[in-house]
Design an enzyme around this catalytic site. Structure first.
Site, short mmCIF file in Angstrom:
data_model
loop_
_atom_site.label_atom_id
_atom_site.label_comp_id
_atom_site.label_asym_id
_atom_site.label_seq_id
_atom_site.Cartn_x
_atom_site.Cartn_y
_atom_site.Cartn_z
N ASP A 58 0.02 -7.69 1.47
CA ASP A 58 0.57 -6.14 1.61
C ASP A 58 2.00 -6.03 1.85
O ASP A 58 2.55 -5.97 2.80
CB ASP A 58 -0.16 -5.39 2.83
CG ASP A 58 -0.06 -3.90 2.70
OD1 ASP A 58 0.43 -3.37 1.58
OD2 ASP A 58 -0.41 -3.43 3.92
N GLN A 100 0.75 6.23 11.41
CA GLN A 100 0.97 6.41 10.08
C GLN A 100 2.48 6.97 9.74
O GLN A 100 3.06 7.80 10.45
CB GLN A 100 0.01 7.98 9.93
CG GLN A 100 -1.35 7.75 9.79
CD GLN A 100 -2.06 7.88 11.26
OE1 GLN A 100 -1.48 7.68 12.25
NE2 GLN A 100 -3.23 8.28 11.20
N GLY A 101 2.80 6.48 8.57
CA GLY A 101 4.31 6.66 8.16
C GLY A 101 5.08 5.52 8.60
O GLY A 101 6.33 5.70 8.13
N ASP A 102 4.82 4.75 9.51
CA ASP A 102 5.53 3.71 9.65
C ASP A 102 5.24 2.26 8.91
O ASP A 102 6.05 1.44 8.76
CB ASP A 102 5.20 3.04 11.12
CG ASP A 102 5.91 4.13 12.36
OD1 ASP A 102 6.72 4.84 12.07
OD2 ASP A 102 4.87 4.12 13.21
N SER A 103 4.21 2.38 7.97
CA SER A 103 3.86 1.45 7.05
C SER A 103 4.98 1.13 6.23
O SER A 103 5.84 1.95 5.87
CB SER A 103 3.00 1.97 6.06
OG SER A 103 1.52 1.67 6.61
N HIS A 163 0.73 -1.20 -0.22
CA HIS A 163 0.00 0.06 -0.05
C HIS A 163 0.75 1.32 0.06
O HIS A 163 0.53 2.49 -0.27
CB HIS A 163 -0.84 -0.09 1.20
CG HIS A 163 -0.58 0.46 2.53
ND1 HIS A 163 0.05 -0.42 3.32
CD2 HIS A 163 -0.34 1.45 3.01
CE1 HIS A 163 0.21 -0.13 4.56
NE2 HIS A 163 -0.05 1.18 4.23
N1 ARG Z 1 -1.23 2.34 7.18
C1 ARG Z 1 -0.39 3.35 8.28
C2 ARG Z 1 0.84 3.73 7.20
O1 ARG Z 1 0.68 3.90 6.09
C3 ARG Z 1 0.11 2.47 9.03
C4 ARG Z 1 -0.92 2.05 10.16
C5 ARG Z 1 -0.39 1.35 11.26
N2 ARG Z 1 -1.41 1.47 12.37
C6 ARG Z 1 -1.40 0.94 13.32
N3 ARG Z 1 -2.26 1.24 14.31
N4 ARG Z 1 -0.65 0.17 13.90
O2 ARG Z 1 1.80 4.30 7.78
#
Ligand code: ARG
Length: 264
Positions: free
Chosen positions: A119, A208-211, A74
């Site tokens: 993913d 967000q940003g750790d993905s 993603h």
């Molecule tokens: N989708 C998020 C990203 O793009 C990461 C989400 C992780 N969320 C969580 N609650 N662990 O960075």
């Protein structure tokens, strides 16, 4: 409902100026914490997680080989030639004068990816890096439990800013049964392909940003091994909402084949 698609957009926007760190933590910890922007996580030290990679679209990654960075599907748009991504390696401070950077030359997105499950993706670097340790992936379910380490430069709280310095935390495994219970994700987790980790009380999580970044632990030889890829969650660090990670062991054969096809 699954939140990561929304989160990704947030990430891309937030990252424009950004550069830094990770996780969120418990309100109980806040009172004692003199560093307001790191809740639940602490700063990693240089060389502690040498395989950590920051990607310019606002995601994390793990160095899989001298030319390949394993990240989340993603975080990328499609398979094909791509020279638009910059990877930053060999640093905890994204502005460090000694950081290593590489442009991408190709993106490989998991072929089955349509927005849920599958993913994972590879970013191929235009030239190899040297002297930076890689992170081996789990090839069996042997390490799909226990305590995991998470790290990244993403938001330190829901809707928070991206971080300049790499942050880290540890989170416990949450079983598929518990994670899919009505109290948690009520069946939204794809049990075979995803692995959950976090505290029932919340407080520590990726965000967000750790993905795309790795979730990892020690193996029997005390070496780091990658068990997960940061994928999604409902908000960040909320009670009863563990982080959901791509279960690397499930995809290990496909990941290895892809790596071979990309030249290692
Ligand atoms: N989708 C998020 C990203 O793009 C990461 C989400 C992780 N969320 C969580 N609650 N662990 O960075």
């Amino acid at each position: 409902m699954r939140r990561w698609r929304t989160l990704l957009a947030t990430v891309a926007a937030a990252f424009t100026a950004a550069t830094m760190g990770v996780l969120v933590a418990p309100t109980s910890a806040v009172a004692d914490d003199v560093t307001p922007y790191v809740v639940g996580g602490t700063r990693a030290t240089l060389g502690e997680f040498p395989f950590m990679v920051r990607l310019s679209m606002g995601c994390g990654g793990a160095l899989y080989s001298s030319t390949l960075v394993l990240t989340a599907a993603h975080c990328v748009s499609r398979t094909g030639a791509n020279t638009s991504i910059t990877a930053t390696l060999g640093a905890i401070d994204l502005q460090s004068s000694t950081r290593v950077t590489r442009k991408s030359n190709y993106v490989y997105r998991a072929p089955g990816y349509t927005g849920a499950g599958d993913d994972w993706a590879f970013i191929r670097l235009a030239s190899p890096v040297t002297g930076i340790a890689t992170l081996p992936i789990a090839t069996s379910t042997a390490y799909d439990s226990g305590t995991f380490t998470i790290a990244g430069w993403g938001a330190a709280s829901e809707s928070g800013a991206q971080q300049r310095y790499l942050l880290k935390a540890t989170v416990p495994f949450v079983s598929d049964t518990t994670c899919n219970s009505s109290a948690m994700y009520g069946g939204e987790v794809i049990a075979a392909e995803e692995i959950c980790a976090g505290y029932t009380a919340g407080g520590v999580d990726t965000c967000q940003g750790d993905s795309g970044g790795p979730m990892f632990r020690r193996d029997a030889a005390n070496a780091w091994i990658q068990v997960g890829i940061v994928s999604w969650g409902d908000g960040c660090a909320r009670p009863n909402k563990p982080g959901v990670y791509t279960q690397v062991s499930y995809f290990s054969s496909a990941i290895r084949s892809a790596a071979t096809s990309l030249g290692g």
